[in-house]
Design a protein around this motif. Structure first.
Motif, PDB file in Angstrom:
ATOM      1  N   LEU A 155       0.820  -1.203   0.000  1.00  0.00           N
ATOM      2  CA  LEU A 155       0.000   0.000   0.000  1.00  0.00           C
ATOM      3  C   LEU A 155       0.858   1.259   0.000  1.00  0.00           C
ATOM      4  N   PHE A 156       1.989   1.216   0.705  1.00  0.00           N
ATOM      5  CA  PHE A 156       2.902   2.357   0.681  1.00  0.00           C
ATOM      6  C   PHE A 156       3.389   2.628  -0.739  1.00  0.00           C
ATOM      7  N   LEU A 157       3.742   1.572  -1.460  1.00  0.00           N
ATOM      8  CA  LEU A 157       4.196   1.737  -2.844  1.00  0.00           C
ATOM      9  C   LEU A 157       3.083   2.281  -3.732  1.00  0.00           C
ATOM     10  N   ARG A 158       1.843   1.897  -3.445  1.00  0.00           N
ATOM     11  CA  ARG A 158       0.709   2.454  -4.189  1.00  0.00           C
ATOM     12  C   ARG A 158       0.530   3.939  -3.873  1.00  0.00           C
ATOM     13  N   VAL A 159       0.621   4.283  -2.601  1.00  0.00           N
ATOM     14  CA  VAL A 159       0.506   5.688  -2.201  1.00  0.00           C
ATOM     15  C   VAL A 159       1.611   6.517  -2.845  1.00  0.00           C
ATOM     16  N   TRP A 160       2.785   5.933  -2.915  1.00  0.00           N
ATOM     17  CA  TRP A 160       3.940   6.658  -3.454  1.00  0.00           C
ATOM     18  C   TRP A 160       3.753   7.030  -4.919  1.00  0.00           C
ATOM     19  N   THR A 161       3.066   6.168  -5.673  1.00  0.00           N
ATOM     20  CA  THR A 161       2.860   6.426  -7.101  1.00  0.00           C
ATOM     21  C   THR A 161       1.466   6.959  -7.413  1.00  0.00           C
ATOM     22  N   LEU A 162       0.507   6.666  -6.533  1.00  0.00           N
ATOM     23  CA  LEU A 162      -0.875   7.086  -6.776  1.00  0.00           C
ATOM     24  C   LEU A 162      -1.481   7.537  -5.444  1.00  0.00           C
ATOM     25  N   TRP A 168      -4.534   6.238   0.841  1.00  0.00           N
ATOM     26  CA  TRP A 168      -4.060   6.741   2.135  1.00  0.00           C
ATOM     27  C   TRP A 168      -4.869   6.134   3.279  1.00  0.00           C
ATOM     28  N   LEU A 169      -6.178   6.054   3.111  1.00  0.00           N
ATOM     29  CA  LEU A 169      -7.031   5.499   4.168  1.00  0.00           C
ATOM     30  C   LEU A 169      -6.722   4.025   4.400  1.00  0.00           C
ATOM     31  N   LEU A 170      -6.541   3.267   3.329  1.00  0.00           N
ATOM     32  CA  LEU A 170      -6.206   1.853   3.463  1.00  0.00           C
ATOM     33  C   LEU A 170      -4.853   1.673   4.129  1.00  0.00           C
ATOM     34  N   TYR A 171      -3.888   2.447   3.697  1.00  0.00           N
ATOM     35  CA  TYR A 171      -2.547   2.376   4.284  1.00  0.00           C
ATOM     36  C   TYR A 171      -2.586   2.720   5.769  1.00  0.00           C
ATOM     37  N   SER A 172      -3.336   3.741   6.129  1.00  0.00           N
ATOM     38  CA  SER A 172      -3.448   4.141   7.532  1.00  0.00           C
ATOM     39  C   SER A 172      -4.115   3.057   8.365  1.00  0.00           C
ATOM     40  N   ALA A 196      10.918   7.387   2.032  1.00  0.00           N
ATOM     41  CA  ALA A 196      10.260   8.591   1.522  1.00  0.00           C
ATOM     42  C   ALA A 196      11.159   9.816   1.688  1.00  0.00           C
ATOM     43  N   LEU A 197      11.789   9.924   2.843  1.00  0.00           N
ATOM     44  CA  LEU A 197      12.681  11.066   3.081  1.00  0.00           C
ATOM     45  C   LEU A 197      13.884  11.032   2.148  1.00  0.00           C
ATOM     46  N   TRP A 198      14.433   9.854   1.930  1.00  0.00           N
ATOM     47  CA  TRP A 198      15.647   9.712   1.130  1.00  0.00           C
ATOM     48  C   TRP A 198      15.389   9.989  -0.350  1.00  0.00           C
ATOM     49  N   SER A 199      14.273   9.453  -0.861  1.00  0.00           N
ATOM     50  CA  SER A 199      14.063   9.509  -2.306  1.00  0.00           C
ATOM     51  C   SER A 199      13.053  10.563  -2.756  1.00  0.00           C
ATOM     52  N   GLY A 200      12.286  11.114  -1.818  1.00  0.00           N
ATOM     53  CA  GLY A 200      11.213  11.988  -2.265  1.00  0.00           C
ATOM     54  C   GLY A 200      11.175  13.376  -1.690  1.00  0.00           C
ATOM     55  N   TRP A 201      12.160  13.728  -0.824  1.00  0.00           N
ATOM     56  CA  TRP A 201      12.072  15.031  -0.175  1.00  0.00           C
ATOM     57  C   TRP A 201      12.137  16.184  -1.169  1.00  0.00           C
ATOM     58  N   LYS A 202      12.923  16.035  -2.231  1.00  0.00           N
ATOM     59  CA  LYS A 202      13.067  17.132  -3.186  1.00  0.00           C
ATOM     60  C   LYS A 202      11.897  17.213  -4.161  1.00  0.00           C
ATOM     61  N   HIS A 203      11.438  16.064  -4.640  1.00  0.00           N
ATOM     62  CA  HIS A 203      10.468  16.068  -5.730  1.00  0.00           C
ATOM     63  C   HIS A 203       9.053  15.665  -5.307  1.00  0.00           C
ATOM     64  N   ARG A 204       8.919  15.009  -4.153  1.00  0.00           N
ATOM     65  CA  ARG A 204       7.597  14.584  -3.699  1.00  0.00           C
ATOM     66  C   ARG A 204       7.374  14.991  -2.245  1.00  0.00           C
ATOM     67  N   ILE A 207       3.915  14.421  -0.576  1.00  0.00           N
ATOM     68  CA  ILE A 207       3.624  13.053  -0.139  1.00  0.00           C
ATOM     69  C   ILE A 207       4.347  12.757   1.159  1.00  0.00           C
ATOM     70  N   VAL A 208       5.588  13.213   1.282  1.00  0.00           N
ATOM     71  CA  VAL A 208       6.363  12.986   2.502  1.00  0.00           C
ATOM     72  C   VAL A 208       5.686  13.654   3.692  1.00  0.00           C
TER      73      VAL A 208
END
Length: 231
Positions: A155-162, A168-172, A196-204, A207-208
Motif C-alpha cells: 500500500l505504501f508503494l501504491r501511495v507513493w505512485t498514486l 491513504w485510508l487503506l494504508y493508515s 520517503a525522506l531519502w528519495s522523495g524530499w526534493k520532488h515529492r 507526499i512525505v
C-alpha cells in the motif's frame, strides 16, 4: 471482446499460481499433527478467557497469565476459538492462512518493485524458507504480523505512485492494525518513512509531509494502549 474486470488467461502468471499452490501444501500439511508448543499453549490460556481477562493478561495485571503484547491477534483468536475449537489444527489454521497471504503479498510487492522475475523469486524463497514456514505455521501472531507488514509495504508503494485518498485510508488502517498486533512493526513503518525522506524530499515533498501526518495520526490512535504497553 474482453469482459471488463476479467484477466485474460495469457496474462495469468501460472508460475506464481504454482508457487502459491506449493506454499499452501507446505503450510497446511499435517498442520495439527504435532502437539502445541509452549508459546502456543500460552495463547490458548489467554484467548479462552473473557475479553476483560485478555486485556488483563496483555497488560500484565497480577492474578492473570501474562503475555505482554498488543491485543488485536488475541481478540481475533478469541472470536475464532469461540466459533471453532482449541484443537491443534484450529489454533494454527489462521496463521497458516496468513502465511499463504504473505507469500501472495511477497509476489505483489516484488512485482511492483521489479516485475515478474523478481516477484516469482521472492515468493518462491518465501514459500520454501524452512524457518519462515515454521513461524508462519505457528499458532502465534507472527504470520499475521508478516502479512500486515507486507500489505502495508504494498500500500505504501501504491501511495507513493498514486496518492489517492482511498489509498491513504487503506494504508493508515493497515498501519494501525499493525501497531495493535506487534510492537516491532514500528521498524516497518520507519523504513517506509526513511525511504520517503531519502528519495522523495526534493520532488515529492507533499507526499512525505502527508506520510508524516499519517504516522502522527496513527500514533495518536495507538495511545490508548500505551498504559498497558508500559505497565
Amino acid at each position: 471482446m474482453k469482459r471488463s474486470g476479467v484477466i485474460p488467461r495469457r496474462d495469468l502468471d501460472w508460475q506464481a499460481i504454482a508457487i502459491l499452490f506449493l506454499a499452501a501444501m507446505l503450510l497446511l500439511f499435517d498442520l495439527g499433527g504435532r502437539s502445541l508448543w509452549w508459546d502456543e499453549i500460552i495463547n490458548v490460556y489467554i484467548e479462552r478467557q473473557s475479553i476483560r481477562g485478555i486485556f488483563a493478561s496483555l497488560s500484565g495485571k497480577p492474578g492473570f497469565y501474562q503475555d505482554i503484547h498488543p491485543p488485536l491477534y488475541h481478540l481475533m483468536m478469541h472470536a475464532w476459538i469461540t466459533l471453532v475449537s482449541t484443537s491443534n489444527l484450529a489454533m494454527r489454521l489462521p496463521s497458516a492462512l496468513f502465511g499463504l497471504l504473505s507469500v501472495a503479498l511477497t509476489y505483489r510487492v516484488g512485482h511492483r518493485l521489479g516485475g515478474r522475475s523478481l516477484a516469482r523469486s521472492a515468493a518462491y524463497l518465501m514459500a520454501m524458507s524452512a524457518g519462515g514456514l515454521m513461524y508462519l505455521r505457528m499458532g502465534r501472531y507472527y504470520a499475521m504480523t508478516c502479512a500486515l507488514g507486507l500489505l502495508s509495504t504494498w500500500l505504501f508503494l501504491r501511495v507513493w505512485t498514486l496518492p489517492r485518498l482511498s489509498n491513504w485510508l487503506l494504508y493508515s488502517a493497515v498501519a494501525l492494525a499493525m501497531y495493535y498486533t506487534d510492537y516491532l512493526v514500528v521498524t516497518v513503518l520507519a523504513t517506509h518513512t526513511l525511504y520517503a525522506l531519502w528519495s522523495g524530499w526534493k520532488h515529492r515533498r507533499a507526499i512525505v509531509v502527508r506520510l508524516a501526518i499519517m504516522q502522527v495520526v496513527v500514533g495518536l490512535l495507538f495511545t490508548p494502549w500505551l498504559p498497558s504497553m508500559f505497565a
